[in-house]
Motif scaffolding. Structure first.
Motif, PDB file in Angstrom:
ATOM      1  N   HIS A 143       1.152  -1.246   0.013  1.00 26.60           N
ATOM      2  CA  HIS A 143      -0.289   0.421   0.241  1.00 26.60           C
ATOM      3  C   HIS A 143       0.720   1.492  -0.349  1.00 26.60           C
ATOM      4  O   HIS A 143       2.535   1.175   0.370  1.00 26.60           O
ATOM      5  CB  HIS A 143      -0.890   0.332   1.438  1.00 26.60           C
ATOM      6  CG  HIS A 143      -1.949   1.370   1.241  1.00 26.60           C
ATOM      7  ND1 HIS A 143      -3.132   1.173   0.558  1.00 26.60           N
ATOM      8  CD2 HIS A 143      -1.694   2.346   1.448  1.00 26.60           C
ATOM      9  CE1 HIS A 143      -3.378   2.463   0.551  1.00 26.60           C
ATOM     10  NE2 HIS A 143      -2.912   3.206   1.589  1.00 26.60           N
ATOM     11  N   GLY A 162      -3.565   4.367  -2.316  1.00 32.99           N
ATOM     12  CA  GLY A 162      -2.735   3.390  -3.616  1.00 32.99           C
ATOM     13  C   GLY A 162      -2.073   3.283  -3.952  1.00 32.99           C
ATOM     14  O   GLY A 162      -2.060   3.465  -4.931  1.00 32.99           O
ATOM     15  N   GLU A 204      -2.126   1.293  -7.013  1.00 33.01           N
ATOM     16  CA  GLU A 204      -2.845   1.804  -8.379  1.00 33.01           C
ATOM     17  C   GLU A 204      -2.951   3.912  -8.653  1.00 33.01           C
ATOM     18  O   GLU A 204      -2.375   3.457  -9.829  1.00 33.01           O
ATOM     19  CB  GLU A 204      -4.627   1.129  -8.493  1.00 33.01           C
ATOM     20  CG  GLU A 204      -4.660  -0.309  -8.738  1.00 33.01           C
ATOM     21  CD  GLU A 204      -4.775  -0.569  -7.101  1.00 33.01           C
ATOM     22  OE1 GLU A 204      -4.708  -0.143  -5.665  1.00 33.01           O
ATOM     23  OE2 GLU A 204      -4.431  -1.698  -6.701  1.00 33.01           O
ATOM     24  N   ALA A 205      -3.502   4.150  -7.592  1.00 33.04           N
ATOM     25  CA  ALA A 205      -3.059   5.686  -7.810  1.00 33.04           C
ATOM     26  C   ALA A 205      -1.382   5.616  -8.200  1.00 33.04           C
ATOM     27  O   ALA A 205      -1.225   6.281  -9.147  1.00 33.04           O
ATOM     28  CB  ALA A 205      -3.361   5.685  -7.026  1.00 33.04           C
ATOM     29  N   LEU A 220       0.370   4.094  -9.764  1.00 29.80           N
ATOM     30  CA  LEU A 220       0.663   3.633 -11.130  1.00 29.80           C
ATOM     31  C   LEU A 220       0.371   3.917 -11.730  1.00 29.80           C
ATOM     32  O   LEU A 220       0.733   4.137 -12.912  1.00 29.80           O
ATOM     33  CB  LEU A 220       0.191   2.238 -11.057  1.00 29.80           C
ATOM     34  CG  LEU A 220       1.306   1.508 -12.663  1.00 29.80           C
ATOM     35  CD1 LEU A 220       2.336   1.708 -13.156  1.00 29.80           C
ATOM     36  CD2 LEU A 220       0.055  -0.019 -12.905  1.00 29.80           C
ATOM     37  N   ALA A 221      -0.923   4.146 -11.785  1.00 27.15           N
ATOM     38  CA  ALA A 221      -1.607   5.407 -13.022  1.00 27.15           C
ATOM     39  C   ALA A 221      -0.816   7.049 -13.160  1.00 27.15           C
ATOM     40  O   ALA A 221      -0.402   7.792 -14.133  1.00 27.15           O
ATOM     41  CB  ALA A 221      -2.872   5.958 -13.112  1.00 27.15           C
ATOM     42  N   SER A 273      -4.892  -6.960   1.974  1.00 26.18           N
ATOM     43  CA  SER A 273      -4.509  -7.208   0.906  1.00 26.18           C
ATOM     44  C   SER A 273      -3.509  -8.350   1.407  1.00 26.18           C
ATOM     45  O   SER A 273      -3.322  -9.785   0.115  1.00 26.18           O
ATOM     46  CB  SER A 273      -3.477  -6.261   0.301  1.00 26.18           C
ATOM     47  OG  SER A 273      -2.939  -5.553   0.629  1.00 26.18           O
TER      48      SER A 273
END
Length: 279
Positions: A13, A21, A23-24, A26-27, A75
């Protein structure tokens, strides 16, 4: 004793100015848009630079670390029973508060013991390397590493007074015209473990790790001065010979500087000199 070779990353995390997160993060990286903005968290009117990567809505650092560890453990599927037997490593930026910091984080996340690190910017990577070593030796089966920093006025002032912050509000580490660095919010937690069966493999696997140290200077290349006639090919050109005036001819070094000064025969620099033939 044969050390285990594979270390699995089963939970992660992260929180930064890009969002919350993994994902944020990486984006944001794939978008290629810098997250550095004018600082609104505190007054920077008396500072040379007014730019940092800050997340608008953040809590206290202890709360952010607790959330990062909790989400990473969730996770990875670590229950309360798993945490009671796992090892936790965290970063503490203030040496005098390490014991209290570790006890507070352990109580909030369910870990009986927390090891804290105070090696400045490389605390997190050193903790990851040490946790991997514990796992490979078989001392523990799981380890959680957490580290974090939120931009605050004291450290920001120190970087600004030291003229380390980029005056153009841009981070360009590989540019010859770079003017410095910028700081930002960052909180992360990872769960490391060892495979329990040959088929137990995670897409993220750590093949090895090692300790690192901060650079010599945060915004300038280190200038290496070699003695004439003794510089290996990969070193910069030797310094110009000493001159007595602007128009006089070069003169060789005096008797007291005919040979290089004595060096400590230890450490990585001495090892590199021995390997390259420099004495």
């Amino acid at each position: 004793m044969v050390e285990r070779t594979d270390i699995l990353l089963t939970g992660v995390h992260a929180t930064s100015a890009l969002g919350r997160g993994a994902e944020a993060q990486l984006a944001g990286v794939l978008a290629g848009i810098p997250a550095f903005q004018p600082v609104r968290r505190f007054d920077t009117g008396t500072r040379r630079v007014n730019a940092a990567a800050t997340l608008p809505e953040t809590g206290a650092l202890a709360d952010e670390l607790t959330e990062a560890v909790t989400v990473a453990c969730r996770s990875a599927g670590l229950t309360a029973a798993h945490r009671a037997s796992a090892h936790c490593c965290s970063r503490c930026s203030v040496e005098g508060r390490c014991r209290r910091w570790g006890a507070s984080l352990g109580a909030a996340t369910g870990f009986p013991a927390v090891r804290t690190y105070t090696t400045a910017c490389v605390s997190g990577t050193n903790a990851v390397a040490d946790a991997a070593a514990l796992l490979r030796r078989g001392d523990v089966d799981r380890a959680v590493v957490a580290a974090g920093y939120l931009v605050e006025p004291d450290q920001y002032a120190l970087f600004d007074v030291g003229r380390a912050l980029a005056t153009d509000a841009a981070v360009r580490p590989f540019s010859a015209g770079r003017t410095g660095l910028l700081i930002g919010d960052g909180v992360a937690a990872v769960v490391q473990s060892v495979p329990t069966s040959p088929s137990d493999r995670s897409p993220a696997c750590s093949a090895g790790a090692g300790p690192v140290t901060p650079s010599t200077h945060v915004s300038r290349n280190r200038r290496v001065v070699a003695w004439p006639g003794r510089s290996p090919p990969h070193w910069p050109a030797p310094a110009s010979p000493r001159r007595t005036s602007a128009t006089s001819t070069p003169t060789p070094p005096g008797p007291g500087r005919a040979t290089p000064p004595r060096r400590r025969r230890c450490g990585p620099r001495w090892a590199r000199q021995q390997h390259s033939g420099y004495r």
